[in-house]
Design a protein around this motif. Structure first.
Motif, PDB file in Angstrom:
ATOM      1  N   LEU A   1       0.845  -1.187   0.000  1.00 49.12           N
ATOM      2  CA  LEU A   1       0.000   0.000   0.000  1.00 49.12           C
ATOM      3  C   LEU A   1       0.882   1.239   0.000  1.00 49.12           C
ATOM      4  O   LEU A   1       2.006   1.224   0.511  1.00 49.12           O
ATOM      5  N   GLY A   2       0.361   2.330  -0.529  1.00 49.91           N
ATOM      6  CA  GLY A   2       1.078   3.592  -0.493  1.00 49.91           C
ATOM      7  C   GLY A   2       0.103   4.744  -0.439  1.00 49.91           C
ATOM      8  O   GLY A   2      -1.096   4.573  -0.702  1.00 49.91           O
ATOM      9  N   ASP A   3       0.631   5.927  -0.090  1.00 51.02           N
ATOM     10  CA  ASP A   3      -0.221   7.119  -0.100  1.00 51.02           C
ATOM     11  C   ASP A   3       0.099   8.027  -1.280  1.00 51.02           C
ATOM     12  O   ASP A   3      -0.477   9.102  -1.418  1.00 51.02           O
ATOM     13  N   GLY A   4       1.035   7.597  -2.136  1.00 46.22           N
ATOM     14  CA  GLY A   4       1.424   8.406  -3.281  1.00 46.22           C
ATOM     15  C   GLY A   4       2.358   9.537  -2.936  1.00 46.22           C
ATOM     16  O   GLY A   4       2.753  10.316  -3.808  1.00 46.22           O
ATOM     17  N   ARG A   5       2.765   9.632  -1.668  1.00 48.44           N
ATOM     18  CA  ARG A   5       3.647  10.711  -1.212  1.00 48.44           C
ATOM     19  C   ARG A   5       4.843  10.148  -0.441  1.00 48.44           C
ATOM     20  O   ARG A   5       5.347  10.785   0.473  1.00 48.44           O
ATOM     21  N   GLY A   6       5.263   8.959  -0.804  1.00 50.05           N
ATOM     22  CA  GLY A   6       6.478   8.397  -0.252  1.00 50.05           C
ATOM     23  C   GLY A   6       6.314   7.265   0.740  1.00 50.05           C
ATOM     24  O   GLY A   6       7.254   6.501   0.971  1.00 50.05           O
ATOM     25  N   VAL A   7       5.137   7.153   1.361  1.00 52.24           N
ATOM     26  CA  VAL A   7       4.930   6.070   2.327  1.00 52.24           C
ATOM     27  C   VAL A   7       4.705   4.755   1.584  1.00 52.24           C
ATOM     28  O   VAL A   7       3.932   4.702   0.618  1.00 52.24           O
ATOM     29  N   TRP A   8       5.371   3.706   2.076  1.00 56.39           N
ATOM     30  CA  TRP A   8       5.259   2.379   1.442  1.00 56.39           C
ATOM     31  C   TRP A   8       5.023   1.350   2.542  1.00 56.39           C
ATOM     32  O   TRP A   8       5.817   1.233   3.479  1.00 56.39           O
ATOM     33  N   LEU A   9       3.920   0.615   2.425  1.00 53.36           N
ATOM     34  CA  LEU A   9       3.559  -0.372   3.432  1.00 53.36           C
ATOM     35  C   LEU A   9       3.523  -1.771   2.833  1.00 53.36           C
ATOM     36  O   LEU A   9       3.037  -1.960   1.712  1.00 53.36           O
ATOM     37  N   ASP A  10       4.032  -2.739   3.589  1.00 56.30           N
ATOM     38  CA  ASP A  10       3.800  -4.147   3.283  1.00 56.30           C
ATOM     39  C   ASP A  10       2.646  -4.604   4.164  1.00 56.30           C
ATOM     40  O   ASP A  10       2.514  -4.156   5.317  1.00 56.30           O
ATOM     41  N   GLY A  11       1.822  -5.480   3.644  1.00 54.53           N
ATOM     42  CA  GLY A  11       0.699  -5.946   4.445  1.00 54.53           C
ATOM     43  C   GLY A  11       0.130  -7.258   3.959  1.00 54.53           C
ATOM     44  O   GLY A  11       0.543  -7.789   2.921  1.00 54.53           O
ATOM     45  N   THR A  12      -0.822  -7.750   4.716  1.00 55.37           N
ATOM     46  CA  THR A  12      -1.499  -9.004   4.389  1.00 55.37           C
ATOM     47  C   THR A  12      -3.002  -8.776   4.442  1.00 55.37           C
ATOM     48  O   THR A  12      -3.512  -8.185   5.400  1.00 55.37           O
ATOM     49  N   VAL A  13      -3.714  -9.245   3.444  1.00 59.61           N
ATOM     50  CA  VAL A  13      -5.168  -9.073   3.385  1.00 59.61           C
ATOM     51  C   VAL A  13      -5.818  -9.914   4.480  1.00 59.61           C
ATOM     52  O   VAL A  13      -5.569 -11.123   4.588  1.00 59.61           O
ATOM     53  N   SER A  14      -6.642  -9.259   5.306  1.00 63.67           N
ATOM     54  CA  SER A  14      -7.340  -9.979   6.380  1.00 63.67           C
ATOM     55  C   SER A  14      -8.825 -10.138   6.081  1.00 63.67           C
ATOM     56  O   SER A  14      -9.496 -10.983   6.686  1.00 63.67           O
ATOM     57  N   ALA A  15      -9.357  -9.348   5.180  1.00 62.84           N
ATOM     58  CA  ALA A  15     -10.760  -9.464   4.765  1.00 62.84           C
ATOM     59  C   ALA A  15     -10.897  -8.853   3.381  1.00 62.84           C
ATOM     60  O   ALA A  15     -10.297  -7.821   3.085  1.00 62.84           O
TER      61      ALA A  15
ATOM     62  N   ARG B   1       4.984   2.719  -7.864  1.00 58.30           N
ATOM     63  CA  ARG B   1       5.749   3.902  -7.500  1.00 58.30           C
ATOM     64  C   ARG B   1       5.309   4.438  -6.139  1.00 58.30           C
ATOM     65  O   ARG B   1       4.107   4.517  -5.853  1.00 58.30           O
ATOM     66  N   ALA B   2       6.279   4.818  -5.327  1.00 59.14           N
ATOM     67  CA  ALA B   2       5.963   5.363  -4.000  1.00 59.14           C
ATOM     68  C   ALA B   2       5.463   6.792  -4.094  1.00 59.14           C
ATOM     69  O   ALA B   2       4.705   7.257  -3.233  1.00 59.14           O
ATOM     70  N   TRP B   3       5.894   7.510  -5.128  1.00 57.84           N
ATOM     71  CA  TRP B   3       5.466   8.892  -5.335  1.00 57.84           C
ATOM     72  C   TRP B   3       4.650   8.987  -6.607  1.00 57.84           C
ATOM     73  O   TRP B   3       5.083   8.540  -7.668  1.00 57.84           O
ATOM     74  N   ILE B   4       3.454   9.568  -6.517  1.00 60.77           N
ATOM     75  CA  ILE B   4       2.625   9.806  -7.698  1.00 60.77           C
ATOM     76  C   ILE B   4       2.969  11.186  -8.241  1.00 60.77           C
ATOM     77  O   ILE B   4       2.893  12.177  -7.512  1.00 60.77           O
ATOM     78  N   PRO B   5       3.366  11.287  -9.500  1.00 64.15           N
ATOM     79  CA  PRO B   5       3.749  12.579 -10.061  1.00 64.15           C
ATOM     80  C   PRO B   5       2.610  13.602  -9.998  1.00 64.15           C
ATOM     81  O   PRO B   5       1.433  13.252 -10.130  1.00 64.15           O
TER      82      PRO B   5
END
Length: 244
Positions: free
Chosen positions: A43-57, A143-147
């Motif tokens: 997951l990302g916010d398009g402004r540099g944050v990058w998350l790894d995760g696992t789908v729970s639902a 991409r971690a950053w959305i132009p």
């Protein structure tokens, strides 16, 4: 590679938190990409944050992801900026999509003198369309950053830009090659690529830009379409500046 999704909620999430995808992003995840419980995603916010995760639902209206790791990636420096002349059909949109996938950091629509397409009365709609294309292309490219898609520029705006940025105008008749441009990643100035419309950049526009300090450069001995020139130039710059 794990599927990637974008949500503003990713910006503050920490490991152990649950991020909930809703709306079109949830529909895309569940109905189009068919994510499943226990599947690893990013997951990302398009402004540099990058998350790894696992789908729970996973449901058609809501997808929940448990965050397992967080990273914050700095914005690239110097920035690569594409000034893309408006073009007929979907050629400018193809250029924007390819540039985003190849790493451009900002995009400026340019109402060039020879642009067949005119945004005079529909600039807001056109910018919104390009923003959608950029967002989807950035997701596809992980991409971690959305132009950012900036406002419509006139030639006078590009002349002003040449005072503070390294402006490279792609012009088939130029004597200098893009590969011969000196690169200095520590310079800090934006590197701006200017791509003209189907009919090329008008002589008076070329003169105004050159007089302001912009450099006219060419890509080899062939003439590329407005939809491919920017992408080709970005590839050259990415290698020269050590991004690739």
């Amino acid at each position: 590679m794990a599927l990637h999704f974008v949500t503003d909620d990713a910006g503050t999430a920490q490991p152990g938190d649950v991020v909930v995808l809703t709306g079109s992003e949830a529909h895309h995840a569940a109905a189009v990409r068919r994510v499943r419980v226990d599947e690893a995603v990013t997951l990302g916010d398009g402004r540099g944050v990058w998350l790894d995760g696992t789908v729970s639902a996973a449901g058609p209206k809501q997808v929940e992801v448990v965050v397992t790791a967080r990273d914050e990636r700095p914005t690239p420096s110097p920035r690569f900026v594409l000034v893309q002349a408006l073009a007929k059909g979907d050629r400018d949109e193809l250029a924007v999509q390819a540039a985003t996938e190849l790493g451009v950091d900002a995009i400026v629509p340019w109402q060039a003198a020879r642009s067949v397409s005119r945004w005079d009365a529909k600039a807001e709609k056109g910018i919104a369309r390009w923003q959608t294309i950029v967002r989807e292309a950035a997701k596809q490219a992980h991409r971690a950053w959305i132009p950012e898609v900036e406002g419509v520029a006139r030639t006078a705006d590009l002349v002003s830009l040449a005072q503070t940025a390294l402006v490279l105008v792609l012009e088939p008749s130029a004597s200098a090659r893009l590969t011969a441009v000196a690169t200095d990643p520590s310079d800090g100035r934006d590197v701006v690529l200017v791509v003209g419309p189907e009919g090329g950049i008008a002589p008076d526009e070329l003169s105004a830009l050159a007089d302001a300090g912009a450099r006219l450069v060419r890509l080899g001995d062939t003439v590329l379409r407005t939809s491919t020139a920017g992408a080709a130039a970005l590839s050259v710059l990415s290698a020269a500046y050590g991004r690739w």
